[in-house]
Design a protein around this motif. Structure first.
Motif, PDB file in Angstrom:
ATOM      1  N   TRP A 176     -29.988  -5.723   1.997  1.00 52.10           N
ATOM      2  CA  TRP A 176     -30.429  -6.098   3.337  1.00 52.10           C
ATOM      3  C   TRP A 176     -30.168  -7.583   3.592  1.00 52.10           C
ATOM      4  O   TRP A 176     -29.584  -7.959   4.612  1.00 52.10           O
ATOM      5  N   LEU A 177     -30.585  -8.429   2.646  1.00 54.45           N
ATOM      6  CA  LEU A 177     -30.384  -9.873   2.808  1.00 54.45           C
ATOM      7  C   LEU A 177     -28.896 -10.234   2.833  1.00 54.45           C
ATOM      8  O   LEU A 177     -28.467 -11.072   3.633  1.00 54.45           O
ATOM      9  N   LEU A 178     -28.117  -9.605   1.972  1.00 62.17           N
ATOM     10  CA  LEU A 178     -26.676  -9.856   1.965  1.00 62.17           C
ATOM     11  C   LEU A 178     -26.043  -9.428   3.285  1.00 62.17           C
ATOM     12  O   LEU A 178     -25.158 -10.109   3.809  1.00 62.17           O
ATOM     13  N   SER A 179     -26.510  -8.316   3.835  1.00 65.77           N
ATOM     14  CA  SER A 179     -25.989  -7.853   5.119  1.00 65.77           C
ATOM     15  C   SER A 179     -26.313  -8.850   6.228  1.00 65.77           C
ATOM     16  O   SER A 179     -25.477  -9.137   7.086  1.00 65.77           O
ATOM     17  N   LEU A 180     -27.525  -9.377   6.210  1.00 65.08           N
ATOM     18  CA  LEU A 180     -27.895 -10.390   7.203  1.00 65.08           C
ATOM     19  C   LEU A 180     -27.032 -11.644   7.046  1.00 65.08           C
ATOM     20  O   LEU A 180     -26.601 -12.241   8.041  1.00 65.08           O
ATOM     21  N   CYS A 181     -26.770 -12.025   5.807  1.00 66.71           N
ATOM     22  CA  CYS A 181     -25.929 -13.198   5.553  1.00 66.71           C
ATOM     23  C   CYS A 181     -24.495 -12.961   6.025  1.00 66.71           C
ATOM     24  O   CYS A 181     -23.863 -13.857   6.584  1.00 66.71           O
ATOM     25  N   VAL A 182     -23.983 -11.759   5.780  1.00 70.59           N
ATOM     26  CA  VAL A 182     -22.632 -11.424   6.235  1.00 70.59           C
ATOM     27  C   VAL A 182     -22.564 -11.507   7.753  1.00 70.59           C
ATOM     28  O   VAL A 182     -21.637 -12.101   8.319  1.00 70.59           O
ATOM     29  N   ALA A 183     -23.548 -10.926   8.427  1.00 66.69           N
ATOM     30  CA  ALA A 183     -23.566 -10.954   9.889  1.00 66.69           C
ATOM     31  C   ALA A 183     -23.603 -12.386  10.407  1.00 66.69           C
ATOM     32  O   ALA A 183     -22.872 -12.737  11.337  1.00 66.69           O
ATOM     33  N   GLN A 184     -24.420 -13.212   9.805  1.00 68.21           N
ATOM     34  CA  GLN A 184     -24.507 -14.607  10.233  1.00 68.21           C
ATOM     35  C   GLN A 184     -23.191 -15.337   9.983  1.00 68.21           C
ATOM     36  O   GLN A 184     -22.716 -16.099  10.831  1.00 68.21           O
ATOM     37  N   ALA A 185     -22.589 -15.110   8.827  1.00 69.18           N
ATOM     38  CA  ALA A 185     -21.310 -15.760   8.510  1.00 69.18           C
ATOM     39  C   ALA A 185     -20.221 -15.322   9.488  1.00 69.18           C
ATOM     40  O   ALA A 185     -19.404 -16.143   9.921  1.00 69.18           O
ATOM     41  N   ILE A 186     -20.227 -14.054   9.861  1.00 70.23           N
ATOM     42  CA  ILE A 186     -19.240 -13.554  10.828  1.00 70.23           C
ATOM     43  C   ILE A 186     -19.466 -14.216  12.181  1.00 70.23           C
ATOM     44  O   ILE A 186     -18.527 -14.696  12.815  1.00 70.23           O
ATOM     45  N   GLU A 187     -20.715 -14.222  12.631  1.00 72.07           N
ATOM     46  CA  GLU A 187     -21.033 -14.817  13.929  1.00 72.07           C
ATOM     47  C   GLU A 187     -20.658 -16.291  13.997  1.00 72.07           C
ATOM     48  O   GLU A 187     -20.213 -16.779  15.026  1.00 72.07           O
ATOM     49  N   GLU A 188     -20.833 -16.996  12.892  1.00 70.37           N
ATOM     50  CA  GLU A 188     -20.547 -18.426  12.863  1.00 70.37           C
ATOM     51  C   GLU A 188     -19.104 -18.734  12.469  1.00 70.37           C
ATOM     52  O   GLU A 188     -18.713 -19.888  12.439  1.00 70.37           O
ATOM     53  N   GLY A 189     -18.338 -17.687  12.147  1.00 66.65           N
ATOM     54  CA  GLY A 189     -16.938 -17.884  11.807  1.00 66.65           C
ATOM     55  C   GLY A 189     -16.699 -18.471  10.432  1.00 66.65           C
ATOM     56  O   GLY A 189     -15.660 -19.074  10.177  1.00 66.65           O
ATOM     57  N   HIS A 190     -17.626 -18.283   9.513  1.00 62.12           N
ATOM     58  CA  HIS A 190     -17.474 -18.779   8.138  1.00 62.12           C
ATOM     59  C   HIS A 190     -16.787 -17.709   7.294  1.00 62.12           C
ATOM     60  O   HIS A 190     -17.389 -17.116   6.385  1.00 62.12           O
ATOM     61  N   TRP A 191     -15.513 -17.478   7.574  1.00 66.17           N
ATOM     62  CA  TRP A 191     -14.784 -16.380   6.935  1.00 66.17           C
ATOM     63  C   TRP A 191     -14.611 -16.586   5.438  1.00 66.17           C
ATOM     64  O   TRP A 191     -14.481 -15.612   4.697  1.00 66.17           O
ATOM     65  N   ASP A 192     -14.630 -17.825   4.967  1.00 67.84           N
ATOM     66  CA  ASP A 192     -14.503 -18.073   3.537  1.00 67.84           C
ATOM     67  C   ASP A 192     -15.717 -17.543   2.776  1.00 67.84           C
ATOM     68  O   ASP A 192     -15.622 -17.210   1.594  1.00 67.84           O
ATOM     69  N   GLU A 193     -16.860 -17.415   3.430  1.00 70.25           N
ATOM     70  CA  GLU A 193     -18.067 -16.889   2.790  1.00 70.25           C
ATOM     71  C   GLU A 193     -18.141 -15.364   2.866  1.00 70.25           C
ATOM     72  O   GLU A 193     -18.769 -14.729   2.026  1.00 70.25           O
ATOM     73  N   VAL A 194     -17.524 -14.777   3.885  1.00 71.67           N
ATOM     74  CA  VAL A 194     -17.655 -13.348   4.143  1.00 71.67           C
ATOM     75  C   VAL A 194     -17.144 -12.520   2.970  1.00 71.67           C
ATOM     76  O   VAL A 194     -17.803 -11.563   2.540  1.00 71.67           O
ATOM     77  N   THR A 195     -16.012 -12.862   2.423  1.00 71.06           N
ATOM     78  CA  THR A 195     -15.418 -12.077   1.347  1.00 71.06           C
ATOM     79  C   THR A 195     -16.343 -11.991   0.135  1.00 71.06           C
ATOM     80  O   THR A 195     -16.572 -10.907  -0.407  1.00 71.06           O
TER      81      THR A 195
END
Length: 111
Positions: free
Chosen positions: A14-33
């Protein structure tokens, strides 16, 4: 012990999913992978555990966060495809556009 492990894994997912969503929204693609990889690893461990109905509330919450991630990824993919198509059209138009012949001499002669 396995039940508390599953609950912790569902919380992590759940927490990882929230982090992924936030990274996507903010355009931090280096963190998404990296986040997606950690989510996948968490899911692999969860799949090996025996299911328990008591986990359903945690599972629902995790799946809602996952749906949000999937929706954001699909939206970003559509946006990217649209941008690429627009760039292609602009390049194609620029390459096929024939500039008019030099008209400067006509204006000088008439003026």
């Amino acid at each position: 012990m396995a039940k508390s492990l599953a609950e912790q894994l569902l919380e992590d997912f759940w927490l990882l999913s929230l982090c992924v969503a936030q990274a996507i929204e903010e355009g931090h693609w280096d963190e998404v992978t990296g986040l997606l990889q950690r989510r996948e690893e968490t899911l692999q461990v969860l799949e090996q555990l025996e299911p328990d109905p008591r986990w359903l509330p945690l599972l629902r919450r995790a799946l809602e966060a996952d749906e949000r991630c999937q929706s954001l990824l699909q939206r970003k993919q559509r946006d990217l495809l649209f941008a690429l198509e627009e760039e292609y059209r602009q390049r194609h138009c620029a390459e096929t556009y024939d500039a008019p012949a030099e008209l400067g001499w006509k204006f000088e002669a008439e003026g």
